[in-house]
Design an enzyme around this catalytic site. Sequence first.
Site, PDB file in Angstrom:
ATOM      1  N   HIS A 125     -25.623 -10.823  35.542  1.00 23.97           N
ATOM      2  CA  HIS A 125     -25.657  -9.644  34.679  1.00 23.97           C
ATOM      3  C   HIS A 125     -24.856  -9.790  33.387  1.00 23.97           C
ATOM      4  O   HIS A 125     -24.155  -8.864  32.959  1.00 23.97           O
ATOM      5  CB  HIS A 125     -25.172  -8.405  35.438  1.00 23.97           C
ATOM      6  CG  HIS A 125     -25.791  -7.127  34.931  1.00 23.97           C
ATOM      7  ND1 HIS A 125     -25.237  -6.389  33.912  1.00 23.97           N
ATOM      8  CD2 HIS A 125     -26.912  -6.468  35.286  1.00 23.97           C
ATOM      9  CE1 HIS A 125     -26.001  -5.322  33.695  1.00 23.97           C
ATOM     10  NE2 HIS A 125     -27.029  -5.356  34.504  1.00 23.97           N
ATOM     11  N   HIS A 133     -30.820   3.030  38.680  1.00 23.04           N
ATOM     12  CA  HIS A 133     -29.923   2.008  39.251  1.00 23.04           C
ATOM     13  C   HIS A 133     -29.595   2.369  40.696  1.00 23.04           C
ATOM     14  O   HIS A 133     -29.065   3.463  40.951  1.00 23.04           O
ATOM     15  CB  HIS A 133     -28.642   1.911  38.428  1.00 23.04           C
ATOM     16  CG  HIS A 133     -28.880   1.499  37.001  1.00 23.04           C
ATOM     17  ND1 HIS A 133     -29.278   2.391  36.043  1.00 23.04           N
ATOM     18  CD2 HIS A 133     -28.811   0.274  36.395  1.00 23.04           C
ATOM     19  CE1 HIS A 133     -29.436   1.728  34.884  1.00 23.04           C
ATOM     20  NE2 HIS A 133     -29.160   0.460  35.080  1.00 23.04           N
ATOM     21  N   TYR A 164     -28.872  -4.922  30.275  1.00 28.98           N
ATOM     22  CA  TYR A 164     -28.696  -4.058  29.096  1.00 28.98           C
ATOM     23  C   TYR A 164     -29.943  -4.038  28.216  1.00 28.98           C
ATOM     24  O   TYR A 164     -29.904  -3.518  27.101  1.00 28.98           O
ATOM     25  CB  TYR A 164     -27.478  -4.500  28.266  1.00 28.98           C
ATOM     26  CG  TYR A 164     -26.268  -4.773  29.118  1.00 28.98           C
ATOM     27  CD1 TYR A 164     -25.569  -3.734  29.715  1.00 28.98           C
ATOM     28  CD2 TYR A 164     -25.867  -6.087  29.380  1.00 28.98           C
ATOM     29  CE1 TYR A 164     -24.477  -3.988  30.530  1.00 28.98           C
ATOM     30  CE2 TYR A 164     -24.788  -6.349  30.195  1.00 28.98           C
ATOM     31  CZ  TYR A 164     -24.096  -5.300  30.774  1.00 28.98           C
ATOM     32  OH  TYR A 164     -23.028  -5.563  31.579  1.00 28.98           O
ATOM     33  N   ASP A 197     -32.391  -1.088  39.058  1.00 29.94           N
ATOM     34  CA  ASP A 197     -31.690  -2.297  38.625  1.00 29.94           C
ATOM     35  C   ASP A 197     -30.336  -2.452  39.317  1.00 29.94           C
ATOM     36  O   ASP A 197     -29.740  -1.481  39.797  1.00 29.94           O
ATOM     37  CB  ASP A 197     -31.419  -2.224  37.118  1.00 29.94           C
ATOM     38  CG  ASP A 197     -32.664  -2.397  36.286  1.00 29.94           C
ATOM     39  OD1 ASP A 197     -33.778  -2.414  36.844  1.00 29.94           O
ATOM     40  OD2 ASP A 197     -32.499  -2.511  35.051  1.00 29.94           O
ATOM     41  N   ASP A 198     -29.869  -3.668  39.298  1.00 28.46           N
ATOM     42  CA  ASP A 198     -28.475  -4.066  39.569  1.00 28.46           C
ATOM     43  C   ASP A 198     -28.144  -4.265  41.042  1.00 28.46           C
ATOM     44  O   ASP A 198     -27.051  -4.684  41.379  1.00 28.46           O
ATOM     45  CB  ASP A 198     -27.457  -3.078  38.977  1.00 28.46           C
ATOM     46  CG  ASP A 198     -27.489  -3.038  37.460  1.00 28.46           C
ATOM     47  OD1 ASP A 198     -28.274  -3.804  36.873  1.00 28.46           O
ATOM     48  OD2 ASP A 198     -26.744  -2.237  36.877  1.00 28.46           O
ATOM     49  N   HIS A 211     -33.271  -9.789  37.533  1.00 24.32           N
ATOM     50  CA  HIS A 211     -32.363  -9.104  36.598  1.00 24.32           C
ATOM     51  C   HIS A 211     -31.172  -9.992  36.244  1.00 24.32           C
ATOM     52  O   HIS A 211     -30.095  -9.492  35.973  1.00 24.32           O
ATOM     53  CB  HIS A 211     -31.910  -7.786  37.220  1.00 24.32           C
ATOM     54  CG  HIS A 211     -31.283  -6.818  36.244  1.00 24.32           C
ATOM     55  ND1 HIS A 211     -31.784  -6.558  34.988  1.00 24.32           N
ATOM     56  CD2 HIS A 211     -30.179  -6.029  36.351  1.00 24.32           C
ATOM     57  CE1 HIS A 211     -31.021  -5.671  34.377  1.00 24.32           C
ATOM     58  NE2 HIS A 211     -30.036  -5.338  35.179  1.00 24.32           N
TER      59      HIS A 211
HETATM   60 ZN    ZN Z   1     -28.489  -3.970  34.869  1.00 17.49          ZN
END
Ligand code: ZN
Length: 268
Positions: A133, A224, A170, A78-79, A129
Site C-alpha cells: 500500500h 474499505h 490512493y 479495499d485494503d 491493491h
Molecule cells: Zn487502499
Amino acid sequence: MLGQPFEFQGKAIVGQGVGRRKILAGAAAGLATPFLSAPLTAQITPRSFAGRNTIDRGEAATILHVRTAEPVLAITFDDGPHPYHTPHLLDILAERGIRATFFVIGRNAVRYPLILQRMLAEGHEIGNHSWSHPDLHGHSDASVLSQIDRTNQAVVDAVGRPPVLMRPPYGNLYNRHRMLLFETRGMPTVLWSVDPLDWQHPGSAVVTQRIVGRCHRGAVILAHDIHRSTVRAMPATLSGIGERGYRFVTMSELIGWPRWDRRRLRLI
Ligand SMILES: [Zn+2]
C-alpha cells in the site's frame, strides 16, 4: 524498492482457453460480449479502456465506471482482508446473496489466506491493491511491477488464481504505469465513481447516505473492509441500493468479462 529481483517477462496473466487477446477482442466488441444477458458498452483497447465518456480524468487503461443501460453496479472493498471486519462483511453479503469485489493488499492476503478462500467460494472477485500500500507516484517501473507481481502471487498461493484487475493505493498511478500494467500484465486500473470517504470515519449513517444517494447505473463504489463503521454501514447501504432498483455485480462482470471466480486463470 523492495529488494526483489525484477522480472519483466515473468508474470503475465492468461486465462486458460481464453487468451488475453481474445478477452480484449471480446470485450472490445462490447455489444457482442457473450458474458452478460444484456450488453454493456465498455470498450477495451490498449489506449482507451472504458469507452466513450467513461474516462473522466483522461487516464488510459482505466475504469471509473461503465456506461450501461442495465441497473447494475459494483461495490468494491479495499485494503483487506481484515481478520474480523472482513468475515463480518462476508456474512452480510452472503445473507443478501450479493457478490462484491475485494482489492486486497498482498501482505494481508498472505496473513489471511482462509479469508481469500472464503471470498472465492462465495462468488466474490479478488483484485490487486499492491503489496504494501505505498503511494506509487515516484516509484520505478520495477518497483510498481514488483508491488503488483508479489500480490498476484500471494493471491495465487491462497486461492489458485491471480487477480485480473488492479487498483492503486490512493488511486495514484502515473498513466505510464497504468499502460505498463495493462500491456505487460493485462491488468486495467480500476478507480471508482462513488466515494463515501468512509476512511474518514464519518459514521455509518453518513456512509450509507453518501453511497445510496450517489450510486448510479454502472457505478463503481469504493469502500474499505478494514473499518468497523464501514462494515456496520453495509446492511442499510446494501438494502438502500437494492431499493433503488440496482443489482450488484462484480467488477469483471461490470466490464463484460467472465466471472472471475469461474475462470481458469494462471500466471505465466
Ligand atoms: Zn487502499
